[in-house]
Write a protein that holds these residues in place. Structure first.
Motif, PDB file in Angstrom:
ATOM      1  N   VAL A 163      24.170  46.935  34.727  1.00  0.00           N
ATOM      2  CA  VAL A 163      25.243  47.380  33.974  1.00  0.00           C
ATOM      3  C   VAL A 163      25.003  46.832  32.498  1.00  0.00           C
ATOM      4  N   ALA A 166      27.149  46.357  29.763  1.00  0.00           N
ATOM      5  CA  ALA A 166      28.438  46.329  29.527  1.00  0.00           C
ATOM      6  C   ALA A 166      28.589  46.287  28.059  1.00  0.00           C
ATOM      7  N   SER A 199      34.694  50.451  28.656  1.00  0.00           N
ATOM      8  CA  SER A 199      33.668  50.542  27.559  1.00  0.00           C
ATOM      9  C   SER A 199      33.178  49.150  27.182  1.00  0.00           C
TER      10      SER A 199
HETATM   11  P1  ADP Z   1      37.020  47.170  29.420  1.00  0.00           P
HETATM   12  O1  ADP Z   1      37.655  45.808  29.093  1.00  0.00           O
HETATM   13  O2  ADP Z   1      36.838  48.127  27.917  1.00  0.00           O
HETATM   14  O3  ADP Z   1      38.048  48.027  30.062  1.00  0.00           O
HETATM   15  P2  ADP Z   1      35.197  45.563  30.618  1.00  0.00           P
HETATM   16  O4  ADP Z   1      34.537  44.941  28.996  1.00  0.00           O
HETATM   17  O5  ADP Z   1      36.077  44.827  31.387  1.00  0.00           O
HETATM   18  O6  ADP Z   1      35.721  46.684  29.886  1.00  0.00           O
HETATM   19  O7  ADP Z   1      33.723  46.097  31.400  1.00  0.00           O
HETATM   20  C1  ADP Z   1      32.779  46.780  30.641  1.00  0.00           C
HETATM   21  C2  ADP Z   1      31.684  47.062  31.812  1.00  0.00           C
HETATM   22  O8  ADP Z   1      31.313  45.933  32.372  1.00  0.00           O
HETATM   23  C3  ADP Z   1      32.381  47.719  33.125  1.00  0.00           C
HETATM   24  O9  ADP Z   1      31.363  48.581  33.601  1.00  0.00           O
HETATM   25  C4  ADP Z   1      32.703  46.672  34.078  1.00  0.00           C
HETATM   26  O10 ADP Z   1      32.513  47.213  35.372  1.00  0.00           O
HETATM   27  C5  ADP Z   1      31.479  45.621  33.788  1.00  0.00           C
HETATM   28  N1  ADP Z   1      31.947  44.412  33.961  1.00  0.00           N
HETATM   29  C6  ADP Z   1      32.899  43.783  33.448  1.00  0.00           C
HETATM   30  N2  ADP Z   1      32.737  42.523  33.770  1.00  0.00           N
HETATM   31  C7  ADP Z   1      31.906  42.327  34.662  1.00  0.00           C
HETATM   32  C8  ADP Z   1      31.581  41.351  35.630  1.00  0.00           C
HETATM   33  N3  ADP Z   1      31.931  40.107  35.581  1.00  0.00           N
HETATM   34  N4  ADP Z   1      30.583  41.649  36.570  1.00  0.00           N
HETATM   35  C9  ADP Z   1      29.913  42.812  36.491  1.00  0.00           C
HETATM   36  N5  ADP Z   1      30.221  43.956  35.705  1.00  0.00           N
HETATM   37  C10 ADP Z   1      31.411  43.404  34.960  1.00  0.00           C
END
Ligand code: ADP
Ligand code: MG
Length: 599
Positions: free
Chosen positions: A364, A366, A388
């Motif tokens: 992913v 991110a 996002s």
């Molecule tokens: P937002 O705060 O904009 O809702 P995030 O920054 O939390 O989004 O997440 C962005 C992307 O990264 C998402 O697809 C989420 O599933 C992924 N993600 C976030 N943190 C982790 C993590 N610790 N491990 C794996 N994937 C993550």
């Protein structure tokens, strides 16, 4: 006269009353302990002495288990170590015989060092793994005591130290141990109420928030390991003398369990609770002597009853002030005008910059090449659909994640990744999407946690309440009270934080972050769960924070709030910048409007 100083003056009489009512139970216990010799016999001298000695150990262990939440269950090891060190030195088994009080000091030093050795795994291992490592240490100490016959007497054992007059009678020794217990209560209460004690409970219940406040877990824990180790070994020396003769059998695992359970039934983060706990657990088997063989079973039952009937332990049972109902329909009315008077102006002129930041979680992406500038004194909105990458951007800035590409700089200097604990010192504070609060601490203490690194006094100064510690306490409490007024929660300062509403927790977090007088403040969805009125007030508060010179990075879903108060807005989508500009530019951006604003 300002609201703040009026409240302060009104608070002095109140705080004196609070101090007196906090001291009352200790004074009562001490009075009972002092009267005991006149109303009982030598048998009770023994029980009283034993309780006092156990408390010397538990008062230190309590900071590790009850405050820091570390499962150190093998603490009998340090009792054993102290007992043998004192006995061996006094008996002259190595070198010339040493006076018993000198031997006790030596045991304290050995205990302090061993306390750190036993504790170090806690910095890496969690919960049960750490518990097992402390048990392992207990086994090793017992085995050494058994095997090193020339010094310890092996399985046959050796005589415990004798204390000189006037401590060589049952009651004389009782008074000596009572004196130790009283001093230990005083020292551990000093630490518990200090910025170090607050740091410990923050590490226990809100570790990331502790880190974001600049609290160094290793440093605080090591200080406490030294303290608790020294006390446990001194307790060992006293214990050896009470036993008159020690063998490895005297230090059973049951004893370790007893110490641990005293803290559990006493209640986490309390001094008085575990003190009452150890008194109850020492007396219980005596008054139920026929049940002595069942003592382990009794402890288990007692523990179950307490866990089921009063999960907060004795401390929660006697916490009368948190029984009073809180006003219903509370609304939060911040007073941002008082902010500059409280936190001063931010003098920073540097910009926080992200360039080409990329971060993967497995496959992913991110965040996928983000540029972002947060200028001092500006509110920078960060919006975008769920997932996002907004929270991830905050986590990169606060050092939790290392970007796989790109640079993160503050002015001209880079901000290294992987050291979230150092961001606070660089003037970067934050709040969390899910508030990270110590539920069992008061609102005021939660806010004071944010100012931990502003304190000047050392651990030792706190332990002895020396002037710099008292000044820290005064200044941190005053700053926290003033910030609670700024965010509109001053009426709830003394209330346990877990009794508050979700929206109020968000404002506690903001107050805690402001304790750092930050140059930058990262807010992760601060309006989530707030009423529309509260959102308006939050907007005014955030604007005031930026006007004091703080650069605010505001992650939010409420478009109104963003467009009302932001100077710049960045829109993320799938980890990329979809658009960036002023609110009016963003509002006119075709893709943003159709994809995100839904207009
Ligand atoms: P937002 O705060 O904009 O809702 P995030 O920054 O939390 O989004 O997440 C962005 C992307 O990264 C998402 O697809 C989420 O599933 C992924 N993600 C976030 N943190 C982790 C993590 N610790 N491990 C794996 N994937 C993550
Ligand atoms: Mg998020």
């Amino acid at each position: 006269m300002s609201v703040v100083s009026a409240a302060r003056q009104g608070g002095d009489a109140g705080s004196l009353r609070a101090v007196l009512s906090a001291l009352a139970p200790y004074a009562g216990l001490l009075a009972i302990a002092l009267i005991l010799p006149f109303v009982s016999n030598d048998y009770w001298a023994l029980i009283g002495t034993r309780a006092a000695i156990y408390w010397v150990l538990v008062s230190g262990l309590n900071l590790i288990v009850g405050f820091a939440g570390q499962l150190a269950i093998g603490y009998v090891a340090l009792l054993t170590l102290g007992a043998y060190t004192t006995s061996v030195l006094v008996a002259g088994k190595v070198g010339a015989p040493v006076p018993v009080f000198v031997a006790l000091v030596a045991a304290g030093v050995v205990g302090a060092i061993s306390g750190v050795i036993v504790g170090l795994p806690a910095l890496r291992l969690r919960t049960f793994y750490f518990a097992m490592s402390t048990l392992g240490f207990a086994t090793i100490i017992t085995q050494i005591a058994l095997a090193w016959q020339s010094v310890t007497g092996g399985g046959i054992g050796l005589a415990g130290p004798e204390f000189p007059a006037p401590f060589n009678t049952a009651w004389g020794y009782y008074y000596l141990c009572l004196g130790f217990a009283a001093i230990c209560t005083w020292m551990s209460a000093n630490i518990g109420g200090s910025r170090f004690g607050r740091a410990l409970i923050a590490i226990r219940d809100a570790e990331v928030a502790a880190e974001a406040s600049g609290i160094s877990k290793p440093r605080v824990l090591i200080a406490v390991f030294l303290f608790a180790g020294a006390l446990a070994a001194i307790a060992g020396g006293l214990f050896a003398s009470l036993q008159t003769y020690i063998t490895p059998d005297a230090f059973t695992f049951d004893l370790s369990v007893l110490f641990f359970i005293a803290i559990l039934i006493g209640g986490r983060g309390s001094i008085l609770g575990p003190l009452l706990g150890i008194i109850v657990l020492t007396i219980l088997p005596e008054i139920a002597a026929p049940l002595a063989a069942w003592s382990t079973f009794l402890y288990a039952v007692l523990l179950l009853v307490i866990v089921l009937a009063a999960p907060g332990g004795i401390a929660a049972l006697i916490d009368f002030k948190n029984r009073r109902p809180l006003a219903a329909n509370r609304s939060i009315v911040p007073r941002p005008a008082a902010l500059v008077a409280t936190a001063g102006k931010a003098l920073n002129r540097e910009t926080l910059s992200l360039r080409g930041i990329v971060l993967h979680f497995g496959s992913v992406r991110a965040i996928d090449g983000i540029d972002l500038d947060v200028a001092p004194g500006q509110v920078h909105g960060l919006i975008g659909p769920n997932g996002s990458g907004k929270t991830t951007v905050l986590n990169v800035i606060s050092g939790y994640y290392a970007a796989s590409a790109g640079t993160l700089t503050l002015g001209a200097s880079p901000l290294p990744a992987g050291m979230p604990g150092l961001r606070a010192a660089r003037g970067i504070a934050r709040t969390f999407q899910t508030p990270r609060i110590v539920g069992e601490a008061s609102v005021l203490q939660n806010v004071m946690i944010g100012g931990t690194i502003a304190g000047k006094g050392t651990f030792l100064e706190s332990m002895l309440t020396l002037p710099r510690h008292r000044r820290d306490q005064r200044e941190l409490a005053a700053a926290a009270h003033a910030l609670l007024e700024v965010v509109g929660l001053e009426a709830l300062a003394e209330v346990r934080a877990d009794r508050l509403q979700h929206s109020e927790l968000r404002f506690i977090e903001i107050a805690r972050a402001l304790m750092l007088r930050p140059d930058f403040l990262l807010l992760d969805e601060p309006a989530a769960g707030l009423s529309s009125e509260e959102i308006l007030r939050l907007g005014v508060l955030i604007k005031a924070i930026s006007l004091r010179g703080t650069g605010v990075l505001l992650v939010e879903h409420h478009a109104d709030l963003i467009f009302d108060i932001c100077d710049q807005v960045t829109v993320l989508n799938l980890g990329k910048v979809l658009a960036a500009g002023t609110p009016s530019e963003i509002r006119a951006h075709k893709e943003v409007v159709s994809a995100y604003l839904g207009g």
